[in-house]
Every structure is written in C-alpha cells, then in structure tokens.
Design a protein around this motif. Sequence first.
Motif, mmCIF file in Angstrom:
data_model
loop_
_atom_site.group_PDB
_atom_site.id
_atom_site.type_symbol
_atom_site.label_atom_id
_atom_site.label_comp_id
_atom_site.label_asym_id
_atom_site.label_seq_id
_atom_site.Cartn_x
_atom_site.Cartn_y
_atom_site.Cartn_z
ATOM 1 N N ILE A 9 40.066 58.813 48.927
ATOM 2 C CA ILE A 9 38.866 57.975 49.134
ATOM 3 C C ILE A 9 39.178 56.523 48.785
ATOM 4 C CG2 ILE A 9 36.523 57.520 48.291
ATOM 5 C CD1 ILE A 9 36.224 60.579 47.909
ATOM 6 N N TYR A 10 39.842 56.313 47.638
ATOM 7 C CA TYR A 10 40.188 54.945 47.228
ATOM 8 C C TYR A 10 41.150 54.294 48.224
ATOM 9 C CZ TYR A 10 38.034 55.320 42.562
ATOM 10 O OH TYR A 10 37.149 55.431 41.516
ATOM 11 N N LYS A 11 42.118 55.057 48.718
ATOM 12 C CA LYS A 11 43.071 54.505 49.691
ATOM 13 C C LYS A 11 42.361 54.122 50.983
ATOM 14 C CE LYS A 11 47.010 57.204 48.002
ATOM 15 N NZ LYS A 11 47.950 58.313 48.322
ATOM 16 N N ASP A 12 41.379 54.930 51.377
ATOM 17 C CA ASP A 12 40.606 54.621 52.578
ATOM 18 C C ASP A 12 39.782 53.346 52.374
ATOM 19 O OD1 ASP A 12 39.533 55.347 55.245
ATOM 20 O OD2 ASP A 12 37.659 55.611 54.147
ATOM 21 N N ILE A 13 39.177 53.213 51.189
ATOM 22 C CA ILE A 13 38.433 51.990 50.867
ATOM 23 C C ILE A 13 39.369 50.788 50.906
ATOM 24 C CG2 ILE A 13 37.242 50.766 48.989
ATOM 25 C CD1 ILE A 13 36.019 53.499 48.190
ATOM 26 N N ALA A 14 40.569 50.951 50.333
ATOM 27 C CA ALA A 14 41.545 49.859 50.323
ATOM 28 C C ALA A 14 41.921 49.451 51.741
ATOM 29 C CB ALA A 14 42.791 50.283 49.544
ATOM 30 N N ALA A 15 42.093 50.434 52.624
ATOM 31 C CA ALA A 15 42.445 50.133 54.015
ATOM 32 C C ALA A 15 41.321 49.354 54.705
ATOM 33 C CB ALA A 15 42.748 51.427 54.768
ATOM 34 N N LYS A 16 40.079 49.742 54.430
ATOM 35 C CA LYS A 16 38.936 49.040 55.031
ATOM 36 C C LYS A 16 38.833 47.608 54.503
ATOM 37 C CE LYS A 16 36.122 53.209 55.788
ATOM 38 N NZ LYS A 16 34.938 53.975 55.316
ATOM 39 N N VAL A 17 39.072 47.441 53.206
ATOM 40 C CA VAL A 17 39.013 46.099 52.610
ATOM 41 C C VAL A 17 40.077 45.208 53.235
ATOM 42 C CG1 VAL A 17 39.464 44.784 50.483
ATOM 43 C CG2 VAL A 17 37.987 46.808 50.415
ATOM 44 N N TRP A 18 41.301 45.732 53.353
ATOM 45 C CA TRP A 18 42.389 44.924 53.919
ATOM 46 C C TRP A 18 42.127 44.604 55.388
ATOM 47 C CZ3 TRP A 18 45.338 41.683 51.866
ATOM 48 C CH2 TRP A 18 46.497 41.222 52.484
ATOM 49 N N ALA A 19 41.489 45.531 56.086
ATOM 50 C CA ALA A 19 41.133 45.264 57.482
ATOM 51 C C ALA A 19 40.109 44.144 57.569
ATOM 52 C CB ALA A 19 40.589 46.534 58.136
ATOM 53 N N GLU A 20 39.154 44.114 56.610
ATOM 54 C CA GLU A 20 38.156 43.043 56.595
ATOM 55 C C GLU A 20 38.800 41.690 56.303
ATOM 56 O OE1 GLU A 20 34.835 42.917 57.243
ATOM 57 O OE2 GLU A 20 35.100 44.953 58.006
ATOM 58 N N VAL A 21 39.784 41.697 55.387
ATOM 59 C CA VAL A 21 40.503 40.458 55.092
ATOM 60 C C VAL A 21 41.322 40.036 56.304
ATOM 61 C CG1 VAL A 21 42.303 39.429 53.629
ATOM 62 C CG2 VAL A 21 40.579 40.923 52.612
ATOM 63 N N GLY A 22 41.809 41.031 57.042
ATOM 64 C CA GLY A 22 42.608 40.745 58.222
ATOM 65 C C GLY A 22 44.014 40.300 57.895
ATOM 66 N N GLY A 23 44.421 40.482 56.628
ATOM 67 C CA GLY A 23 45.744 40.052 56.245
ATOM 68 C C GLY A 23 45.920 38.548 56.315
ATOM 69 N N GLN A 24 44.798 37.828 56.351
ATOM 70 C CA GLN A 24 44.863 36.376 56.507
ATOM 71 C C GLN A 24 45.032 35.688 55.158
ATOM 72 O OE1 GLN A 24 44.878 34.820 59.557
ATOM 73 N NE2 GLN A 24 45.078 36.939 60.217
#
Length: 387
Positions: free
Chosen positions: A361-376
Amino acid sequence: MTEVTKEQVLETLKTVRGPDLEHNIVELGMVSDVFISDAKVYFSITVPAERARELEPLRQAAERVIKEMPGVKGALVTLTADKKAASQTAPAARPAASHAGHDHHGHSHSHAPQPQQRNGKIGVPGIGAIIAVASGKGGVGKSTTAVNLALGLLANGLKVGILDADIYGPSMPRLLKISGRPTQIDGRIINPMENYGLKVMSMGFLVDEETAMIWRGPMVQSALMQMLREVAWGELDVLVVDMPPGTGDAQLTMAQQVPLAGAVIVSTPQDLALIDARKGLNMFKKVEVPVLGIVENMSYFIAPDTGTRYDIFGHGGARKEAERIGVPFLGEVPLTINIRETSDAGTPLVASEPNGIVAGIYKDIAAKVWAEVGGQPQRPAPAIVFE
C-alpha cells in the motif's frame, strides 16, 4: 559561566561592517531579533536578494565574532533575502558546498535534476524534488506515513532522503532506529545520518530526547534552514520533509523559503481530523504549494485473530474530501498492530516486511505521489512580501 545577553551580542556585532563598508550591520538595521538558548545564539541578517551570494562572507564574519564571545557555545546565523530590494531572478541563498552523490544499493539511473532558481528562491543543490508530508493535527500517524512513504519511494528505485522538520517533537531517530550525533565537514556542513538506505536529518540527532525545545519562530526558522541547506545530502531524487502538525512557523517557513514540489496531507477518516486536514490544505493553497494528494491513515482495522474488519474511525472520509476539493486520493492505510510495533521498534514496515500487504500500500502511494510530481525539479516558492 556568565550568561550571554542580547545586548552583548549586538555590541559585538557592531564590529562587523555592512555592505557599504562605512556603517556596521547593527546600525544599518540588518540584524533580526536575537535569541539565545542554552548559550547558543540565533539571528538572521537581512540582505538584498540579488547580493545574497556575494554577502556570504558577511554572514560568516558575524557568526565567527559571536562564536568567539566568552560564554557562547555556538551560533547559527542565516541570510534572509529582502524582497523589496530583490530582482525577479536573483538567487537568494548562500553558495552550497558541492558533495559527491552516494548511490544506494541496486539503483542505477540518472542523477537527480539540479534545482531551479526563480523568484529569488533556490533549491538545494543535488536534490531534485522536495515533498512535504503534513497534517492539520497531531496523532494521525503523519510521521509513520512520512517514513514509510520515503521507504516506498526508495523501493521504487529513487534516491531518497528524509528531513524531520518537527523541531519540538522529532520522531525520525526512533522511527528509523538511529542514535548518535552526526559528524561535520569543516565545522559547518553536517553529514546526514543513514539507515535502511535513507539519508536522514533531525533535530533529535542534535539534542537529547528529553530536552524541551522552548524556541520562538525565528529560532525554528534558522534551525530548519540549517538542517535543509547545511547538510551534505549528496545527489537525491527526492527529499521527504516530515512537517510538524498544524499550520505554524515551520510550515510557513518551508512554504515561503523552499521551492516545494508539493505536499501530501495525512488524515484519519473521522470528521474532526478532516476539519483540521482542511486547514492544512487551505494553508498550502494560500502559499501556492500544490497538494499532491490525501492519505487516509488508520482507515480500518482488521482483527488479527478473526480477520473481521472494523471501521473504528469511520471510513472513506478522506476519499470524499479529496473528491470534494479536487485533489488526488492517494490511498487507505489500515490500522494494524504491526504498524504500531514496527514504528516503536524502529523497523518500518516497508523495510522490515517489504513484500507484505501494508508495504505494498505504501509503495503504491509512493508511486502515485511521484507520478503527481512528474519527476520534475522543484517548483519556485511564492514570493511573499512582508510590508
């Protein structure tokens, strides 16, 4: 030992010449209010933003003369940018030391993007994005969420650090089972502590656990900026900042002086927690920091003996709130005995049980957060002017 007074500090600072080389920095009104705690002296020097880099020697000179005063154990002096005198593109931070990056085991990808500098704001060299984890109130599991989010980002292949910005109640030493004092480079730059592949900095490493931090706003601001900018973070894709609960000085300092990529809000499902969470959401909106999403912590309880699910604090409130205000809902983290036990033991679930359901669950949340940041790279902090 004789106690040092503010008057003595100001008198000593009169020996430091200002930029005009004719008057001292006290006469020029460049020195903020002086705070003294445990024989350590804290203050800032206000300079035009476009001259911040060239005036770094002035800050060093002020810090040096105070450290040499009898009875002074240490001094923390920061430069504060004067917005009224700043150009739109002038950097407002001292030159940071260059530190070699440190690769984590098994990570092979490009270096973190260098921070941008706009509106007089500059990020931390080597750190690609800074993400704040915040809550409107205490007791919602924000620090546990922050540390497992950081470990989730790490597990997803990123280079990660975590900054414990809760000056009054630092949690990272216990949550990450780290003890001892950090070392320094050339007496100023601090080496971060490390465990589970995370680079970590916390006030808890600098003071004893039982010490009461009775500090006013400017002292908190100075300490935060030192832990952010005076640490040899190396090359990181992301720095997670565990904010103190509420909407006080630490949150405003981070929002106004640091180009945050965004904020993650942690809440429990019940109405009372959501009311406080809204305060945090509104604060970040006012200072133009993007809200990356909401995490519903302690979302439900599964009885370990029967497997029966109980919605102790209600359920779904954070999801509804996210939908209502139009921000992403990042996920539901259950209330489990295991989370409590591993947090107390300093063995966070994502590190100790990486293949478990909750770690997933935490890894999935982390993936969503990083997607929102966009790696920018970091977005510029708002240019807030105090008249």
